[in-house]
Design an enzyme around this catalytic site. Structure first.
Site, PDB file in Angstrom:
ATOM      1  N   THR A 177      10.974   8.194 -35.436  1.00  0.00           N
ATOM      2  CA  THR A 177      10.101   6.813 -35.434  1.00  0.00           C
ATOM      3  C   THR A 177       9.890   6.270 -34.176  1.00  0.00           C
ATOM      4  O   THR A 177      10.623   6.641 -32.922  1.00  0.00           O
ATOM      5  CB  THR A 177      10.470   6.075 -36.550  1.00  0.00           C
ATOM      6  OG1 THR A 177      11.802   5.562 -36.051  1.00  0.00           O
ATOM      7  CG2 THR A 177      10.459   6.330 -37.840  1.00  0.00           C
ATOM      8  N   ALA A 201      -5.073   1.832 -36.482  1.00  0.00           N
ATOM      9  CA  ALA A 201      -4.739   3.367 -36.136  1.00  0.00           C
ATOM     10  C   ALA A 201      -5.763   4.423 -35.777  1.00  0.00           C
ATOM     11  O   ALA A 201      -5.766   5.293 -34.973  1.00  0.00           O
ATOM     12  CB  ALA A 201      -3.887   4.017 -37.253  1.00  0.00           C
ATOM     13  N   ALA A 238       7.317  -0.471 -32.910  1.00  0.00           N
ATOM     14  CA  ALA A 238       5.902  -0.928 -32.610  1.00  0.00           C
ATOM     15  C   ALA A 238       6.203  -2.092 -31.365  1.00  0.00           C
ATOM     16  O   ALA A 238       7.059  -2.900 -31.282  1.00  0.00           O
ATOM     17  CB  ALA A 238       5.473  -1.447 -33.944  1.00  0.00           C
ATOM     18  N   GLU A 279      12.478  12.619 -41.502  1.00  0.00           N
ATOM     19  CA  GLU A 279      11.957  11.563 -40.854  1.00  0.00           C
ATOM     20  C   GLU A 279      13.379  10.620 -40.206  1.00  0.00           C
ATOM     21  O   GLU A 279      14.281  10.267 -41.148  1.00  0.00           O
ATOM     22  CB  GLU A 279      11.229  10.454 -41.335  1.00  0.00           C
ATOM     23  CG  GLU A 279      10.795   9.208 -40.507  1.00  0.00           C
ATOM     24  CD  GLU A 279       9.701   8.626 -40.768  1.00  0.00           C
ATOM     25  OE1 GLU A 279       8.463   9.483 -41.336  1.00  0.00           O
ATOM     26  OE2 GLU A 279       9.364   7.381 -40.760  1.00  0.00           O
ATOM     27  N   GLN A 309      18.750  -2.716 -49.493  1.00  0.00           N
ATOM     28  CA  GLN A 309      17.659  -1.732 -48.800  1.00  0.00           C
ATOM     29  C   GLN A 309      16.339  -1.523 -49.599  1.00  0.00           C
ATOM     30  O   GLN A 309      15.401  -1.791 -49.019  1.00  0.00           O
ATOM     31  CB  GLN A 309      18.159  -0.150 -48.632  1.00  0.00           C
ATOM     32  CG  GLN A 309      17.394   0.915 -48.077  1.00  0.00           C
ATOM     33  CD  GLN A 309      17.318   2.162 -48.933  1.00  0.00           C
ATOM     34  OE1 GLN A 309      17.623   2.020 -50.247  1.00  0.00           O
ATOM     35  NE2 GLN A 309      16.944   3.085 -48.401  1.00  0.00           N
ATOM     36  N   GLN A 322       3.384   6.661 -47.272  1.00  0.00           N
ATOM     37  CA  GLN A 322       4.246   5.553 -47.310  1.00  0.00           C
ATOM     38  C   GLN A 322       5.035   5.959 -48.855  1.00  0.00           C
ATOM     39  O   GLN A 322       4.650   6.648 -49.514  1.00  0.00           O
ATOM     40  CB  GLN A 322       3.605   4.451 -47.859  1.00  0.00           C
ATOM     41  CG  GLN A 322       4.551   3.154 -47.585  1.00  0.00           C
ATOM     42  CD  GLN A 322       5.220   2.865 -46.581  1.00  0.00           C
ATOM     43  OE1 GLN A 322       6.228   3.512 -46.380  1.00  0.00           O
ATOM     44  NE2 GLN A 322       4.954   1.887 -45.678  1.00  0.00           N
ATOM     45  N   LYS A 372      -9.922   7.701 -41.257  1.00  0.00           N
ATOM     46  CA  LYS A 372      -8.661   8.490 -40.255  1.00  0.00           C
ATOM     47  C   LYS A 372      -8.992  10.069 -39.984  1.00  0.00           C
ATOM     48  O   LYS A 372      -8.839  10.506 -38.932  1.00  0.00           O
ATOM     49  CB  LYS A 372      -7.398   7.958 -40.721  1.00  0.00           C
ATOM     50  CG  LYS A 372      -6.837   6.702 -40.617  1.00  0.00           C
ATOM     51  CD  LYS A 372      -5.208   6.546 -41.070  1.00  0.00           C
ATOM     52  CE  LYS A 372      -4.942   5.093 -41.037  1.00  0.00           C
ATOM     53  NZ  LYS A 372      -3.433   4.917 -41.421  1.00  0.00           N
ATOM     54  N   GLY A 388       1.329   0.582 -36.417  1.00  0.00           N
ATOM     55  CA  GLY A 388       2.485  -0.271 -36.180  1.00  0.00           C
ATOM     56  C   GLY A 388       2.620  -1.602 -36.874  1.00  0.00           C
ATOM     57  O   GLY A 388       1.306  -2.252 -36.758  1.00  0.00           O
ATOM     58  N   ASP A 389       3.520  -2.332 -37.413  1.00  0.00           N
ATOM     59  CA  ASP A 389       3.859  -3.597 -37.912  1.00  0.00           C
ATOM     60  C   ASP A 389       3.585  -4.657 -36.887  1.00  0.00           C
ATOM     61  O   ASP A 389       4.068  -4.474 -35.746  1.00  0.00           O
ATOM     62  CB  ASP A 389       4.855  -4.006 -38.746  1.00  0.00           C
ATOM     63  CG  ASP A 389       4.647  -3.017 -39.922  1.00  0.00           C
ATOM     64  OD1 ASP A 389       3.669  -2.734 -40.563  1.00  0.00           O
ATOM     65  OD2 ASP A 389       5.965  -2.410 -40.410  1.00  0.00           O
TER      66      ASP A 389
HETATM   67  P1  FAD Z   1      -3.940   1.056 -40.044  1.00  0.00           P
HETATM   68  O1  FAD Z   1      -4.625   2.241 -40.563  1.00  0.00           O
HETATM   69  O2  FAD Z   1      -4.709   0.535 -38.689  1.00  0.00           O
HETATM   70  O3  FAD Z   1      -3.961   0.200 -41.119  1.00  0.00           O
HETATM   71  C1  FAD Z   1      -3.516  -1.104 -41.050  1.00  0.00           C
HETATM   72  C2  FAD Z   1      -4.242  -2.075 -41.771  1.00  0.00           C
HETATM   73  O4  FAD Z   1      -5.637  -2.234 -41.409  1.00  0.00           O
HETATM   74  C3  FAD Z   1      -4.305  -1.689 -43.415  1.00  0.00           C
HETATM   75  O5  FAD Z   1      -4.158  -2.775 -44.259  1.00  0.00           O
HETATM   76  C4  FAD Z   1      -5.435  -0.885 -43.557  1.00  0.00           C
HETATM   77  O6  FAD Z   1      -5.986  -0.851 -44.922  1.00  0.00           O
HETATM   78  C5  FAD Z   1      -6.470  -1.805 -42.603  1.00  0.00           C
HETATM   79  N1  FAD Z   1      -7.619  -0.884 -41.749  1.00  0.00           N
HETATM   80  C6  FAD Z   1      -7.376   0.337 -41.653  1.00  0.00           C
HETATM   81  N2  FAD Z   1      -8.501   0.730 -40.794  1.00  0.00           N
HETATM   82  C7  FAD Z   1      -9.416  -0.249 -40.883  1.00  0.00           C
HETATM   83  C8  FAD Z   1     -10.817  -0.616 -40.749  1.00  0.00           C
HETATM   84  N3  FAD Z   1     -11.451   0.495 -39.882  1.00  0.00           N
HETATM   85  N4  FAD Z   1     -11.438  -1.818 -40.870  1.00  0.00           N
HETATM   86  C9  FAD Z   1     -10.577  -2.792 -41.428  1.00  0.00           C
HETATM   87  N5  FAD Z   1      -9.261  -2.649 -41.811  1.00  0.00           N
HETATM   88  C10 FAD Z   1      -8.572  -1.305 -41.668  1.00  0.00           C
HETATM   89  N6  FAD Z   1       5.777   1.720 -37.927  1.00  0.00           N
HETATM   90  C11 FAD Z   1       6.442   1.703 -36.848  1.00  0.00           C
HETATM   91  O7  FAD Z   1       6.414   0.652 -36.108  1.00  0.00           O
HETATM   92  N7  FAD Z   1       6.821   2.767 -36.279  1.00  0.00           N
HETATM   93  C12 FAD Z   1       6.935   4.109 -36.816  1.00  0.00           C
HETATM   94  O8  FAD Z   1       7.466   4.972 -36.388  1.00  0.00           O
HETATM   95  C13 FAD Z   1       6.377   4.201 -38.096  1.00  0.00           C
HETATM   96  N8  FAD Z   1       6.111   5.206 -38.865  1.00  0.00           N
HETATM   97  C14 FAD Z   1       5.490   5.384 -40.298  1.00  0.00           C
HETATM   98  C15 FAD Z   1       5.437   6.569 -40.669  1.00  0.00           C
HETATM   99  C16 FAD Z   1       4.868   6.602 -41.984  1.00  0.00           C
HETATM  100  C17 FAD Z   1       4.596   7.885 -42.449  1.00  0.00           C
HETATM  101  C18 FAD Z   1       4.170   5.175 -42.498  1.00  0.00           C
HETATM  102  C19 FAD Z   1       3.367   5.513 -43.743  1.00  0.00           C
HETATM  103  C20 FAD Z   1       4.131   4.276 -41.918  1.00  0.00           C
HETATM  104  C21 FAD Z   1       4.957   4.241 -40.704  1.00  0.00           C
HETATM  105  N9  FAD Z   1       5.199   3.053 -39.980  1.00  0.00           N
HETATM  106  C22 FAD Z   1       5.632   2.901 -38.828  1.00  0.00           C
HETATM  107  C23 FAD Z   1       4.487   1.732 -40.569  1.00  0.00           C
HETATM  108  C24 FAD Z   1       3.032   1.388 -40.086  1.00  0.00           C
HETATM  109  O9  FAD Z   1       2.930   1.341 -38.642  1.00  0.00           O
HETATM  110  C25 FAD Z   1       2.499   0.124 -40.586  1.00  0.00           C
HETATM  111  O10 FAD Z   1       2.477   0.384 -41.998  1.00  0.00           O
HETATM  112  C26 FAD Z   1       1.664  -0.426 -40.304  1.00  0.00           C
HETATM  113  O11 FAD Z   1       1.331  -1.695 -40.981  1.00  0.00           O
HETATM  114  C27 FAD Z   1       0.176   0.226 -40.517  1.00  0.00           C
HETATM  115  O12 FAD Z   1      -0.276   1.374 -39.885  1.00  0.00           O
HETATM  116  P2  FAD Z   1      -1.180   2.478 -40.101  1.00  0.00           P
HETATM  117  O13 FAD Z   1      -1.168   3.298 -39.051  1.00  0.00           O
HETATM  118  O14 FAD Z   1      -1.523   2.572 -41.403  1.00  0.00           O
HETATM  119  O15 FAD Z   1      -2.612   1.381 -39.494  1.00  0.00           O
END
Ligand code: FAD
Length: 291
Positions: free
Chosen positions: A53, A128, A56, A22, A214, A178, A167, A114-115
């Site tokens: 990446t 997501a 967000a 990545e 880091q 993660q 998902k 995305g955060d």
């Molecule tokens: P979600 O699946 O939406 O989860 C977010 C939160 O909502 C979690 O707490 C989850 O438990 C909760 N949730 C999920 N579904 C539901 C539901 N149906 N009801 C209630 N709660 C729910 N970030 C970037 O900005 N750019 C990147 O390129 C990037 N790459 C990444 C690559 C990897 C491999 C990983 C693991 C993370 C990456 N991230 C990246 C970080 C990621 O965007 C953040 O961790 C973000 O906060 C959560 O993303 P998610 O897609 O898991 O979201």
């Protein structure tokens, strides 16, 4: 360009695991030329795919991801995956990204929430899974994020697994985890995911710790726990940056070979544009396999 699910099936037939990296696209002072040079170094190691990446909430150059993905595909012929986040996005902005990805021949996308970004409010996407559904309907090969220790904002293990399974139901073809430092945590999570009916591949994401600042950032942003061997290494090399970096890469190599021995679905290294990290982890795995 090849779909990651096809690469995974081929690897299973050949009885081996995928290795992927990545990286992040140009931001700040980084240019497309720098990205080209990083991609060139990584391409020599012949990974199965490289993922790029995405910033967000419009916090970075939103075209940078697709430009770098296209560059790697076209100039180095390495399969790639573009990340895409939906925090702060509208259905129209996502449609624009989909059109851009299509035009550039991108068919693998890691669909993420995305955060949250300060000053940017969520718009058309809650989670997501909403983005996964759209991308799967559009025919992309869709990856999604998995959290062996739970997402930082999710405090229940059961909910974490439910969101993972959700998902998959929305159309995720595979997961990438993660980062984590304790493989036992992953093995417990893997068992639970399998028991909950998660049947698509789960690739493990490993990031070597390279410095004290880091690792501190990673603990807070990812919620990763530190097992005592890592704490001891951090203490031992507290004032020796070079040895700490070396120890971090060695620790990641041990994690990767152990995960490989346990038959995980794929090995994804967060190399974050450090060619030496990619080279050392890949060489450790290939020499472990006798390749
Ligand atoms: P979600 O699946 O939406 O989860 C977010 C939160 O909502 C979690 O707490 C989850 O438990 C909760 N949730 C999920 N579904 C539901 C539901 N149906 N009801 C209630 N709660 C729910 N970030 C970037 O900005 N750019 C990147 O390129 C990037 N790459 C990444 C690559 C990897 C491999 C990983 C693991 C993370 C990456 N991230 C990246 C970080 C990621 O965007 C953040 O961790 C973000 O906060 C959560 O993303 P998610 O897609 O898991 O979201």
């Amino acid at each position: 360009m090849k779909n990651i699910t096809n690469l995974q099936s081929q690897a299973r037939i050949q009885n081996r695991q995928l290795i992927s990296y990545e990286i992040f696209p140009p931001k700040g002072d980084l240019t497309l030329e720098t990205a080209r040079s990083v991609a060139g170094d990584l391409a020599q190691l012949q990974p199965d795919f490289i993922s790029v990446t995405f910033s967000a909430g419009g916090s970075g150059n939103s075209q940078a991801t697709s430009e770098v993905v296209q560059l790697i595909q076209d100039e180095f012929n390495i399969p790639t995956m573009a990340h895409l986040t939906c925090y702060g996005a509208t259905k129209d902005t996502i449609a624009d990204h989909i059109a851009d990805y299509r035009a550039r021949g991108i068919n693998n996308v890691l669909a993420l929430h995305g955060d949250p970004v300060p000053g940017v409010k969520p718009k058309d996407f809650q989670h997501a899974r909403d983005l996964i559904e759209i991308l799967a309907d559009e025919g992309f090969c869709v990856g999604a994020a998995a959290y062996p220790e739970g997402h930082v904002s999710c405090f229940s293990e059961d909910e974490n697994i439910r969101h993972l399974a959700d998902k998959q139901s929305a159309g995720a073809n595979f997961f990438i985890t993660q980062l984590f430092f304790d493989n036992e945590v992953f093995y417990r999570f893997w068992d639970k995911a399998l028991n909950a009916g998660v049947s698509v591949p789960i690739e493990v994401g490993i990031m070597p710790f390279l410095s004290k600042s880091q690792i501190t950032r990673m603990i807070f942003t990812c919620g990763a726990s530190l097992p005592s061997p890592v704490v001891k290494l951090l203490a031992k090399y507290e004032n020796d940056e070079i040895s700490l970096r070396k120890a971090g890469i060695e620790y990641a190599c041990q994690q990767l070979t152990d995960l490989s021995d346990h038959g995980v679905d794929g090995l994804h290294v967060y190399v974050m544009n450090h060619a030496d990290v990619a080279r050392e982890t890949t060489e450790a795995l290939r020499s472990h396999w006798g390749a």
